[in-house]
Structures are given as structure tokens and as C-alpha cells.
Design an enzyme around this catalytic site. Structure first.
Site, mmCIF file in Angstrom:
data_model
loop_
_atom_site.group_PDB
_atom_site.id
_atom_site.type_symbol
_atom_site.label_atom_id
_atom_site.label_comp_id
_atom_site.label_asym_id
_atom_site.label_seq_id
_atom_site.Cartn_x
_atom_site.Cartn_y
_atom_site.Cartn_z
ATOM 1 N N CYS A 82 39.233 40.793 38.514
ATOM 2 C CA CYS A 82 38.204 40.127 37.802
ATOM 3 C C CYS A 82 36.735 40.185 38.125
ATOM 4 O O CYS A 82 35.873 40.231 37.072
ATOM 5 C CB CYS A 82 38.456 38.588 38.565
ATOM 6 S SG CYS A 82 37.435 37.176 37.869
ATOM 7 N N CYS A 101 42.544 32.778 41.905
ATOM 8 C CA CYS A 101 41.570 31.880 41.074
ATOM 9 C C CYS A 101 42.313 31.032 40.105
ATOM 10 O O CYS A 101 42.271 29.789 40.069
ATOM 11 C CB CYS A 101 40.414 32.574 40.609
ATOM 12 S SG CYS A 101 40.976 34.238 39.728
#
Length: 372
Positions: free
Chosen positions: A102, A199
Site C-alpha cells: 500500500c 486497513c
């Protein structure tokens, strides 16, 4: 050039770290813009989208600080670059680290590009890391001052080009000080708890979440010499060194996962925290990236320290090129439960040199059963 002429775009999550990051930069006189990234459609069972709550906090903080704010949607990029990778790794029996990907592909690529299109000179995030800029223009990444919060492990894939455009304003202060600043300024996020877990999973049950995308294939759980100990619920749910959730009763030491056999769908388990099968002498890693590649002679090899998981103590290692695509990382002493798919991250003192993805793990006498 004075700070007021330098535009810094802050990636704001709705948490205390990015809120204080924006405040600090505003206090230092920069031209600050806050941007909220929506990377995942996380509407829960009750129809509540936690991203909306987070964005509302971003709006309130930006209004308190007095900076403009926007939202940007990277859901497609996240799915293509991070989540697809995450699923592919689990299919291979590995344990991926989506936070590393990410940072590499979303926060410091898609977001960085978006910020530059807004006329940014830099982007800033609330990561606990530091940037050291040399007079000749090249940069180094250093561990955050708060050793317990240092996040360089997750930033190990960032390049010189990416880091040259990045600021980490809270990297040289402790987390407790970040909270104090937020409370002192009356920021709405001052007492907001830190986000935990991956996340896109949030607070959801990991097994339940993963089973929505990958069908579970139960199989046998056996010892290395072939004794059947029970059934596993799917190899993807287990990681090397795992103790909990095995369902093996009896007396004596606890049981641990020591390997996986994808072809036969077998989970290997052994008894004892210090079982020999959990220890290795070296690993092979690919997808390596160094902040300053010219500083490291991979053909001759070099000594440094390494982490094999977040918040782990450093281990002395020797790093050398194995072939065109991979490194061999040899440990000064055997290391327990190294996990294929995770990152190995290299350090010289406080300087984070870079990192790679762990592929295979070996004892001096041969490959382990970690993922075969």
C-alpha cells in the site's frame, strides 16, 4: 524560498498522527492542503461506512487548523495493486504484508502523483520515520525517534525518487507528544484510538473476511514424521510459528505451525516453542529495493542488521546477490519462525537501507518445510 511558497499535501486518515502532521506543517508556515484517500469500500453490516466517519474527522480537523481539504478515490488502484497481490500471496500459501505494498503503490505512488498534479512540492504523512536530506540532494530514511512506533519496516520499498518528495513531520517526536499536541490544540482526533489490523479488514474477523474471496480447503494437520494430529481449516489461515487456533490438546509443551505443503494440502505442526524445525540459517528474498542502491555492493556482499517482522529486534546479517532477481540473507545466528511473504528490512544503525520479500527459508543442510 520561504515556507509559505512551499506547498505540502498531507495524506489525512482521520487519525491523530496525520492530524498533528498537518498542524505542525501549518505552524511552520507551509502552504498545506489535506487530502483524504478512500481506498476501500468498507460499508459494514449495518450500512455504516467507517470511511465517512473518518472523512468527517478530517473535515473538522482541517477546519480547526484552517487548511483546505479534498477527498480522492483510489479504490480501483488499491484493488489492482494491493488487494489482488494480497489474495495471490495467500493462494501461494504465503503470509503477505499489504501495508508494504500500500505504501509503495498507493500512498507514495498514486497519491504522490495526484499531489504533484495539484502543484505540491512535497507530500507528508503521519508515519513514524525520518528523512535526512544531504547537501548533494540525495536522501536517507531513518527510524522514527519513538522506537515502539517506528514504521520504516513498512516503508522499506520506497525509492530515492519517492522519498525525495516526502516529509515525515512527526518522525522525530514520541507518540505521547503527538497526543499532547493534539489535545493542546483541541483537535477532534486527540483521543481517537489508533487503527489496528489490515486497513481493508478493519475490525472484521480475518477468517470470515478471507473466506469471502478464497474458498477454504480443509486438510490434515501432521507432524514432520507423519503422525496425524487433526484437521486444519485451510492453509491460508495459518502462519509459520502460529500457536493459537490449532485445537491440539494434551499435556506438555504447546504446538506450533512449522510448515505447509500446498500440493498435498498438509499443515505441519510440532511441539515446543524452540523446536528445531522453526529455526533457519538463511533466506532467499526477491523484489528487493534500496533507497541508495549504489551504496550497497551486492556482488561482494555487506554486513548490516535486519528485521523479519514489525517490532522485532534487529538481527546481524550478511546480504549478497543470489542471482539477477534475488538476495541471499545469512544470519549471524539461527532465527525463529521466519515467514515467506513477509518483508526482510535492512538497517545500518538508524538508517533504513531498503528491503525485500522473503521467498524461501533454509537451514545450512537444506530447505525447510515452511512453504513447499
Amino acid at each position: 524560498m520561504s515556507n509559505k511558497d512551499i506547498r505540502v499535501v498531507v495524506g489525512m486518515s482521520g487519525g491523530v498522527d496525520s492530524s498533528v502532521t498537518a498542524h505542525v506543517l501549518k505552524e511552520q508556515g507551509y502552504d498545506v492542503i489535506g487530502i483524504f484517500m478512500k481506498n476501500w469500500d468498507d460499508t459494514d453490516e449495518n450500512g455504516v461506512c467507517t470511511a465517512t466517519e473518518d472523512y468527517n474527522d478530517v473535515i473538522e480537523v482541517c477546519n480547526q487548523i484552517g487548511i483546505p481539504y479534498y477527498a480522492v478515490n483510489f479504490e480501483k488502484e488499491y484493488w489492482d495493486k494491493v488487494f489482488t497481490y494480497f489474495l495471490d500471496e495467500y493462494k501461494k500459501g504465503r503470509t503477505p504484508n499489504p501495508d508494504v505494498m500500500c505504501n509503495k503503490e498507493i500512498k507514495f505512488k498514486a497519491f504522490l502523483d495526484h499531489a504533484m498534479n495539484l502543484g505540491a512540492d512535497y507530500v507528508a504523512t503521519g508515519h513514524y520515520a525520518r528523512i535526512h536530506r544531504h547537501e548533494d540532494g540525495h536522501v536517507e530514511m531513518l527510524r522514527g525517534v519513538d522506537n515502539n512506533k517506528d514504521q520504516t519496516y513498512f516503508l522499506n520499498q520506497l525509492s530515492q525518487q519517492q522519498l525525495s518528495k516526502v516529509m515525515f513531520p512527526i518522525g522525530d517526536i514520541e507518540k505521547s507528544e503527538v497526543r499532547r499536541i493534539a489535545e493542546e490544540q483541541g483537535l477532534v482526533t486527540a483521543k481517537k484510538k489508533d487503527s489496528t489490523g489490515i486497513c481493508f479488514i478493519g475490525e472484521k474477523n480475518f477468517k470470515t473476511f478471507l473466506s469471502q474471496y478464497l474458498p477454504a480447503q480443509p486438510g490434515d494437520m501432521i507432524t514432520l514424521d507423519g503422525k496425524k494430529m487433526g484437521k486444519h481449516s485451510g492453509l491460508m489461515y495459518y502462519t509459520i510459528g502460529q500457536r493459537h487456533g490449532l485445537g491440539i490438546g494434551g499435556d506438555g509443551d504447546p504446538w506450533f505451525v512449522v510448515g505447509k505443503n500446498l500440493k498435498d494440502n498438509v499443515l505441519y505442526v510440532e511441539q515446543g516453542f524452540h523446536h528445531d524445525a522453526l529455526y533457519s540459517d538463511y533466506l532467499i528474498a526477491s523484489d528487493y529495493s534500496f533507497v541508495n542502491p549504489e551504496d550497497n555492493d551486492l556482488d561482494q556482499g555487506f554486513e548490516c542488521t535486519a528485521k523479519f517482522r514489525y517490532r522485532q529486534k534487529d538481527t546481524k546479517v550478511f546480504v549478497k546477490r543470489e542471482n539477477d532477481h534475488a538476495l541471499r540473507v545469512t544470519f549471524a545466528e539461527p532465527v525463529r519462525a521466519i515467514t515467506p511473504g513477509q518483508a526482510v528490512v535492512f538497517y545500518q544503525g538508524d538508517v533504513c537501507l531498503g528491503g525485500a520479500t522473503i521467498d524461501d527459508v533454509f537451514k545450512n543442510e537444506g530447505q525447510l518445510n515452511f512453504v513447499v
